[in-house]
Enzyme design. Structure first.
Site, PDB file in Angstrom:
ATOM      1  N   ASN A  65     -10.342   8.362  40.804  1.00  0.00           N
ATOM      2  CA  ASN A  65     -10.305   8.179  39.355  1.00  0.00           C
ATOM      3  C   ASN A  65     -10.404   9.575  38.742  1.00  0.00           C
ATOM      4  O   ASN A  65     -11.508  10.117  38.588  1.00  0.00           O
ATOM      5  CB  ASN A  65     -11.440   7.291  38.855  1.00  0.00           C
ATOM      6  N   ARG A 125     -22.615   5.444  27.177  1.00  0.00           N
ATOM      7  CA  ARG A 125     -21.892   5.296  25.907  1.00  0.00           C
ATOM      8  C   ARG A 125     -20.648   4.458  26.155  1.00  0.00           C
ATOM      9  O   ARG A 125     -20.247   4.244  27.292  1.00  0.00           O
ATOM     10  CB  ARG A 125     -21.468   6.674  25.371  1.00  0.00           C
ATOM     11  N   ARG A 154      -2.668   8.455  26.987  1.00  0.00           N
ATOM     12  CA  ARG A 154      -3.163   7.941  28.274  1.00  0.00           C
ATOM     13  C   ARG A 154      -2.057   7.234  29.069  1.00  0.00           C
ATOM     14  O   ARG A 154      -2.312   6.698  30.155  1.00  0.00           O
ATOM     15  CB  ARG A 154      -4.327   6.978  28.059  1.00  0.00           C
ATOM     16  N   HIS A 198      -8.418   3.219  37.452  1.00  0.00           N
ATOM     17  CA  HIS A 198      -8.987   3.397  36.115  1.00  0.00           C
ATOM     18  C   HIS A 198      -9.806   2.168  35.765  1.00  0.00           C
ATOM     19  O   HIS A 198      -9.341   1.035  35.964  1.00  0.00           O
ATOM     20  CB  HIS A 198      -7.890   3.626  35.072  1.00  0.00           C
ATOM     21  N   ILE A 199     -10.977   2.405  35.247  1.00  0.00           N
ATOM     22  CA  ILE A 199     -11.882   1.307  34.872  1.00  0.00           C
ATOM     23  C   ILE A 199     -11.293   0.536  33.694  1.00  0.00           C
ATOM     24  O   ILE A 199     -11.245  -0.698  33.696  1.00  0.00           O
ATOM     25  CB  ILE A 199     -13.268   1.883  34.519  1.00  0.00           C
ATOM     26  N   GLU A 253      -4.995   5.416  42.938  1.00  0.00           N
ATOM     27  CA  GLU A 253      -5.462   5.804  41.596  1.00  0.00           C
ATOM     28  C   GLU A 253      -6.171   4.600  40.972  1.00  0.00           C
ATOM     29  O   GLU A 253      -5.629   3.487  40.994  1.00  0.00           O
ATOM     30  CB  GLU A 253      -4.238   6.198  40.748  1.00  0.00           C
ATOM     31  N   ARG A 295      -4.135   1.509  25.925  1.00  0.00           N
ATOM     32  CA  ARG A 295      -4.876   2.480  25.105  1.00  0.00           C
ATOM     33  C   ARG A 295      -3.907   3.492  24.458  1.00  0.00           C
ATOM     34  O   ARG A 295      -2.732   3.199  24.313  1.00  0.00           O
ATOM     35  CB  ARG A 295      -5.957   3.134  25.967  1.00  0.00           C
ATOM     36  N   TYR A 344     -15.983   0.835  28.935  1.00  0.00           N
ATOM     37  CA  TYR A 344     -16.249   1.102  30.355  1.00  0.00           C
ATOM     38  C   TYR A 344     -17.314   0.189  30.971  1.00  0.00           C
ATOM     39  O   TYR A 344     -17.619   0.318  32.148  1.00  0.00           O
ATOM     40  CB  TYR A 344     -16.647   2.574  30.541  1.00  0.00           C
ATOM     41  N   HIS A 369      -4.202  12.589  32.907  1.00  0.00           N
ATOM     42  CA  HIS A 369      -3.162  12.745  31.888  1.00  0.00           C
ATOM     43  C   HIS A 369      -2.732  14.195  31.682  1.00  0.00           C
ATOM     44  O   HIS A 369      -1.917  14.471  30.811  1.00  0.00           O
ATOM     45  CB  HIS A 369      -3.677  12.163  30.556  1.00  0.00           C
ATOM     46  N   ALA A 373      -9.955  12.013  32.638  1.00  0.00           N
ATOM     47  CA  ALA A 373      -9.012  12.640  31.696  1.00  0.00           C
ATOM     48  C   ALA A 373      -7.985  13.534  32.393  1.00  0.00           C
ATOM     49  O   ALA A 373      -6.884  13.738  31.866  1.00  0.00           O
ATOM     50  CB  ALA A 373      -9.781  13.436  30.649  1.00  0.00           C
ATOM     51  N   PRO A 389     -14.160  13.912  35.339  1.00  0.00           N
ATOM     52  CA  PRO A 389     -15.100  14.277  34.293  1.00  0.00           C
ATOM     53  C   PRO A 389     -15.612  13.114  33.447  1.00  0.00           C
ATOM     54  O   PRO A 389     -14.851  12.216  33.080  1.00  0.00           O
ATOM     55  CB  PRO A 389     -14.295  15.254  33.421  1.00  0.00           C
ATOM     56  N   ASN A 390     -16.893  13.192  33.177  1.00  0.00           N
ATOM     57  CA  ASN A 390     -17.621  12.274  32.284  1.00  0.00           C
ATOM     58  C   ASN A 390     -17.911  10.911  32.888  1.00  0.00           C
ATOM     59  O   ASN A 390     -18.602  10.106  32.264  1.00  0.00           O
ATOM     60  CB  ASN A 390     -16.892  12.121  30.933  1.00  0.00           C
ATOM     61  N   ASP A 449      -0.300  17.864  42.872  1.00  0.00           N
ATOM     62  CA  ASP A 449       0.087  18.701  44.011  1.00  0.00           C
ATOM     63  C   ASP A 449      -0.920  18.585  45.155  1.00  0.00           C
ATOM     64  O   ASP A 449      -0.536  18.552  46.326  1.00  0.00           O
ATOM     65  CB  ASP A 449       0.205  20.172  43.578  1.00  0.00           C
TER      66      ASP A 449
HETATM   67  O1  CA2 Z   1     -10.528   4.069  32.517  1.00  0.00           O
HETATM   68  C1  CA2 Z   1     -10.783   5.035  33.251  1.00  0.00           C
HETATM   69  O2  CA2 Z   1     -11.350   4.929  34.336  1.00  0.00           O
HETATM   70  C2  CA2 Z   1     -10.445   6.446  32.777  1.00  0.00           C
HETATM   71  O3  CA2 Z   1     -10.009   7.200  33.898  1.00  0.00           O
HETATM   72  C3  CA2 Z   1     -11.725   7.014  32.209  1.00  0.00           C
HETATM   73  C4  CA2 Z   1     -11.555   8.373  31.557  1.00  0.00           C
HETATM   74  C5  CA2 Z   1     -10.389   8.380  30.581  1.00  0.00           C
HETATM   75  O4  CA2 Z   1     -10.161   9.708  30.111  1.00  0.00           O
HETATM   76  C6  CA2 Z   1      -9.116   7.868  31.223  1.00  0.00           C
HETATM   77  O5  CA2 Z   1      -8.091   7.849  30.245  1.00  0.00           O
HETATM   78  C7  CA2 Z   1      -9.317   6.469  31.750  1.00  0.00           C
HETATM   79  C8  CA2 Z   1     -12.828   8.756  30.789  1.00  0.00           C
HETATM   80  C9  CA2 Z   1     -14.067   8.783  31.611  1.00  0.00           C
HETATM   81  C10 CA2 Z   1     -15.242   8.983  30.710  1.00  0.00           C
HETATM   82  O6  CA2 Z   1     -16.127   7.930  30.917  1.00  0.00           O
HETATM   83  C11 CA2 Z   1     -17.114   7.719  30.021  1.00  0.00           C
HETATM   84  C12 CA2 Z   1     -17.940   6.667  30.285  1.00  0.00           C
HETATM   85  C13 CA2 Z   1     -18.967   6.379  29.399  1.00  0.00           C
HETATM   86  C14 CA2 Z   1     -19.162   7.168  28.274  1.00  0.00           C
HETATM   87  C15 CA2 Z   1     -18.316   8.208  28.021  1.00  0.00           C
HETATM   88  C16 CA2 Z   1     -17.293   8.501  28.909  1.00  0.00           C
END
Ligand code: CA2
Length: 142
Positions: free
Chosen positions: A73, A17, A110, A99-100, A97, A106, A22, A79, A76, A9-10, A86
Site C-alpha cells: 500500500n 483521523r 487518486r 488500498h483501504i 497493490e 475518490r 479508513y 499517485h 499517496a 506515508p501516514n 521501477d
Molecule cells: O486507501 C488507501 O489505502 C490509500 O492508499 C491511503 C492513502 C491515500 O493517499 C491513497 O490515495 C489511498 C492515505 C493514507 C493516509 O492514511 C491516513 C489514515 C488515517 C488518518 C490520516 C491518514
C-alpha cells in the site's frame, strides 16, 4: 513462504483521523490482523511502515531473494512515484497493490496509480481485509 507487507506515508495514523474513510481500527490492529491471517495460512510475514519514499524503494530492492511476494500500500506515493514502479518491476517479485479506501470513487488525482502496471493484482476499497485478500492472491500464485 515469506511475505513482505509494506505501508507508505501516514498509514501509521490509521484509526486516529478520518475514520469515515479508513475505518476505526489502528495500525497496530492492522498488523495483528495480518499476523493472525499469516498464521492461518501457515506463511511467514513481515509488516513495515515508512513515511519515506526512498525507504520503500530500498525495502523493495532488498526483498529480492528474501521474500516470495509483496503486499504494497504505497499510500499517496501510489499517485506520484515512478521510482516505486521501477523498484517493483526490478524486484521481480509478485506484488499486490492494496488500498483501504475505494480510490476509484475518490478525487481525480487518486485515479492514477504508477505502481499498478508492475503489480499482479489490485485490491481497493475492501478496508483492512484487502490486505488479507492480497495475501491470499500471493499464496495461490504458487
Ligand atoms: O486507501 C488507501 O489505502 C490509500 O492508499 C491511503 C492513502 C491515500 O493517499 C491513497 O490515495 C489511498 C492515505 C493514507 C493516509 O492514511 C491516513 C489514515 C488515517 C488518518 C490520516 C491518514
Amino acid at each position: 513462504m515469506k511475505l513482505l507487507i509494506l505501508n507508505g506515508p501516514n498509514l501509521n495514523l490509521l484509526g486516529v483521523r478520518e475514520p469515515e474513510i479508513y475505518g476505526k481500527q489502528n495500525y497496530s490492529d492492522l498488523c495483528q490482523l495480518i499476523e493472525a491471517h499469516a498464521a492461518e495460512l501457515g506463511v511467514e510475514v513481515e509488516v513495515r511502515q515508512t513515511n519515506h519514499e526512498g525507504v520503500l524503494v530500498d525495502w523493495i530492492q532488498q526483498a529480492r531473494g528474501q521474500f516470495d511476494g509483496i503486499v504494497l500500500n504505497p499510500a499517496a506515493y501510489t499517485h506520484t512515484s515512478i521510482a516505486l514502479l521501477d523498484a517493483v518491476a526490478a524486484a521481480g517479485l509478485p506484488t499486490v497493490e492494496v488500498h483501504i479506501s475505494d480510490v476509484r470513487r475518490r478525487e481525480a488525482f487518486r485515479q492514477i496509480s504508477y505502481v499498478r502496471a508492475a503489480c499482479v493484482a489490485t485490491i481497493t476499497g475492501h478496508g483492512l481485509h484487502g490486505y488479507l485478500e492480497a495475501m491470499d492472491v500471493l499464496i495461490h500464485l504458487k
